[in-house]
Design a protein around this motif. Sequence first.
Motif, PDB file in Angstrom:
ATOM      1  N   ALA A   1      15.983  27.362   3.150  1.00  0.00           N
ATOM      2  CA  ALA A   1      16.015  28.882   3.313  1.00  0.00           C
ATOM      3  C   ALA A   1      17.205  29.462   3.196  1.00  0.00           C
ATOM      4  O   ALA A   1      17.198  30.507   2.100  1.00  0.00           O
ATOM      5  CB  ALA A   1      15.454  28.988   4.770  1.00  0.00           C
ATOM      6  N   GLU A   2      18.385  28.914   3.398  1.00  0.00           N
ATOM      7  CA  GLU A   2      19.520  29.543   3.307  1.00  0.00           C
ATOM      8  C   GLU A   2      20.080  29.636   1.800  1.00  0.00           C
ATOM      9  O   GLU A   2      20.425  30.479   1.306  1.00  0.00           O
ATOM     10  CB  GLU A   2      20.692  28.725   3.818  1.00  0.00           C
ATOM     11  CG  GLU A   2      20.729  29.375   5.685  1.00  0.00           C
ATOM     12  CD  GLU A   2      21.580  28.094   6.387  1.00  0.00           C
ATOM     13  OE1 GLU A   2      22.737  28.031   5.967  1.00  0.00           O
ATOM     14  OE2 GLU A   2      20.970  27.496   7.095  1.00  0.00           O
ATOM     15  N   SER A   3      19.645  28.448   1.024  1.00  0.00           N
ATOM     16  CA  SER A   3      19.798  28.321  -0.169  1.00  0.00           C
ATOM     17  C   SER A   3      19.011  29.341  -1.220  1.00  0.00           C
ATOM     18  O   SER A   3      19.497  29.916  -1.904  1.00  0.00           O
ATOM     19  CB  SER A   3      19.378  26.840  -0.804  1.00  0.00           C
ATOM     20  OG  SER A   3      19.568  26.812  -2.179  1.00  0.00           O
ATOM     21  N   LEU A   4      17.906  29.543  -0.548  1.00  0.00           N
ATOM     22  CA  LEU A   4      17.013  30.609  -1.279  1.00  0.00           C
ATOM     23  C   LEU A   4      17.546  32.020  -1.192  1.00  0.00           C
ATOM     24  O   LEU A   4      17.592  32.756  -2.077  1.00  0.00           O
ATOM     25  CB  LEU A   4      15.725  30.540  -0.462  1.00  0.00           C
ATOM     26  CG  LEU A   4      14.469  29.563  -1.214  1.00  0.00           C
ATOM     27  CD1 LEU A   4      13.530  29.167  -0.449  1.00  0.00           C
ATOM     28  CD2 LEU A   4      14.116  29.943  -2.631  1.00  0.00           C
ATOM     29  N   VAL A   5      17.845  32.261   0.035  1.00  0.00           N
ATOM     30  CA  VAL A   5      18.386  33.723   0.306  1.00  0.00           C
ATOM     31  C   VAL A   5      19.724  33.746  -0.422  1.00  0.00           C
ATOM     32  O   VAL A   5      19.974  35.188  -0.987  1.00  0.00           O
ATOM     33  CB  VAL A   5      18.360  33.964   1.778  1.00  0.00           C
ATOM     34  CG1 VAL A   5      19.300  33.443   2.633  1.00  0.00           C
ATOM     35  CG2 VAL A   5      18.365  35.590   1.947  1.00  0.00           C
ATOM     36  N   THR A   6      20.580  33.131  -0.309  1.00  0.00           N
ATOM     37  CA  THR A   6      21.755  32.969  -1.217  1.00  0.00           C
ATOM     38  C   THR A   6      21.584  33.275  -2.513  1.00  0.00           C
ATOM     39  O   THR A   6      22.302  34.026  -3.189  1.00  0.00           O
ATOM     40  CB  THR A   6      22.754  31.738  -0.920  1.00  0.00           C
ATOM     41  OG1 THR A   6      22.872  31.564   0.513  1.00  0.00           O
ATOM     42  CG2 THR A   6      24.277  31.932  -1.573  1.00  0.00           C
ATOM     43  N   LYS A   7      20.724  32.684  -3.225  1.00  0.00           N
ATOM     44  CA  LYS A   7      20.292  32.622  -4.493  1.00  0.00           C
ATOM     45  C   LYS A   7      19.657  33.818  -5.026  1.00  0.00           C
ATOM     46  O   LYS A   7      20.029  34.642  -5.993  1.00  0.00           O
ATOM     47  CB  LYS A   7      19.501  31.492  -5.094  1.00  0.00           C
ATOM     48  CG  LYS A   7      20.155  30.308  -5.242  1.00  0.00           C
ATOM     49  CD  LYS A   7      19.224  29.053  -5.934  1.00  0.00           C
ATOM     50  CE  LYS A   7      20.026  28.080  -5.624  1.00  0.00           C
ATOM     51  NZ  LYS A   7      19.185  26.790  -6.104  1.00  0.00           N
TER      52      LYS A   7
END
Lengths: 218, 218
Positions: free
Chosen positions: A128-134
Amino acid sequence: MRDNYREELDDIRGCLVDMANSVGSQLSKATTALLDADVTLADLVIAADDQLDATRESIEQRCFTLLARQAPVATELRTVITAMRIASDFERMGDLAEHVAKVARMRFPDSAVPQEVRPVFLEAGHVAESLVTKAGTVIAKQDVEAALELEEDDDAMDRLHRQLFREVLSEDWPHGVETAIDITLLGRYYERFADHAVSVARRVVYLVTGEHRINAAG
Amino acid sequence: MRDNYREELDDIRGCLVDMANSVGSQLSKATTALLDADVTLADLVIAADDQLDATRESIEQRCFTLLARQAPVATELRTVITAMRIASDFERMGDLAEHVAKVARMRFPDSAVPQEVRPVFLEAGHVAESLVTKAGTVIAKQDVEAALELEEDDDAMDRLHRQLFREVLSEDWPHGVETAIDITLLGRYYERFADHAVSVARRVVYLVTGEHRINAAG
């Protein structure tokens, strides 16, 4: 006036990127609060949600003012409308992080998450963090290729979600119905969080290319 | 041109009222499909969701054209933006009705809903339909008082949601974890459906009064 318009739009874009970072940080803290049964951290997440709501409102107000004063058309109009929508997505993602924190708070001093499914939630938090960072990068750089990458992360989230159900439904699940309900709702919150991140990326792609190149999720 | 503008806006408002009716009908059918384990009806709901998505897209496109050609300001600008948002709320409510239908389909030929909680879902279906019908009336008549009534219906939904958890968590719940998961997700879908109906009403109130008189839900 045109220059002011561009500056204002760039500034709003910067606010959206900040919002992406804040939302990522909120979910990261909420996941830690959940896994460590850390009620202080959970309370911090819950208290900080108001700030995200205020940011969304401020972005919306600035977009309104742009529309009213500059009457943009075509791509510029689409950009302003898209910014409002992305702010709404991020606000909702903040709500979902808050929901996670509330489950952690509700079960304190116990942990809502039994040992068997801890790795799944740890991984869901990372995805989820990777998604929002991207999503933040996609907004900052209008990067269509990066937006398409989000789809893969979202597939990973779907796999984690299915894995969660398998764990809870396994013959030897020893934790009873209440914990199963917590896990079900938590799984839904992470899944929806990911859906909104994909939705943000999809909006940017549509803005840049005029095409819906990422399939609707959720 | 002003007259055309008003006509177009009235016409969009009519489309939103139609959308409210369609969404209400979708949830009504989904509830029946769920309670009667009627897979044909469930499939109808699932198939009809595309139509709601298309209606949302059409409303959005018309709002865009209005913004680009007429460059409205102040209340008129707010009205167009609000119409776009309401269309999104209704589209999401349609998705939630579809989710209910999909649970019915997944458990066919069994019913996903055991006897003990049938009355709760029957009532949740009625409350949800009442909410969306009132939301349609609020849009059609810009009726602020009716909008405030929706809050009470939403309270009723929250009570039903709590009752559902009580049933599932009772000592003598005999239906196991899988059914508990279904009930948890279904309860969430009805609750979110109601939240979006309240959100629609809140948007109209804000448009008419300039004030946030209904508290944020969800």
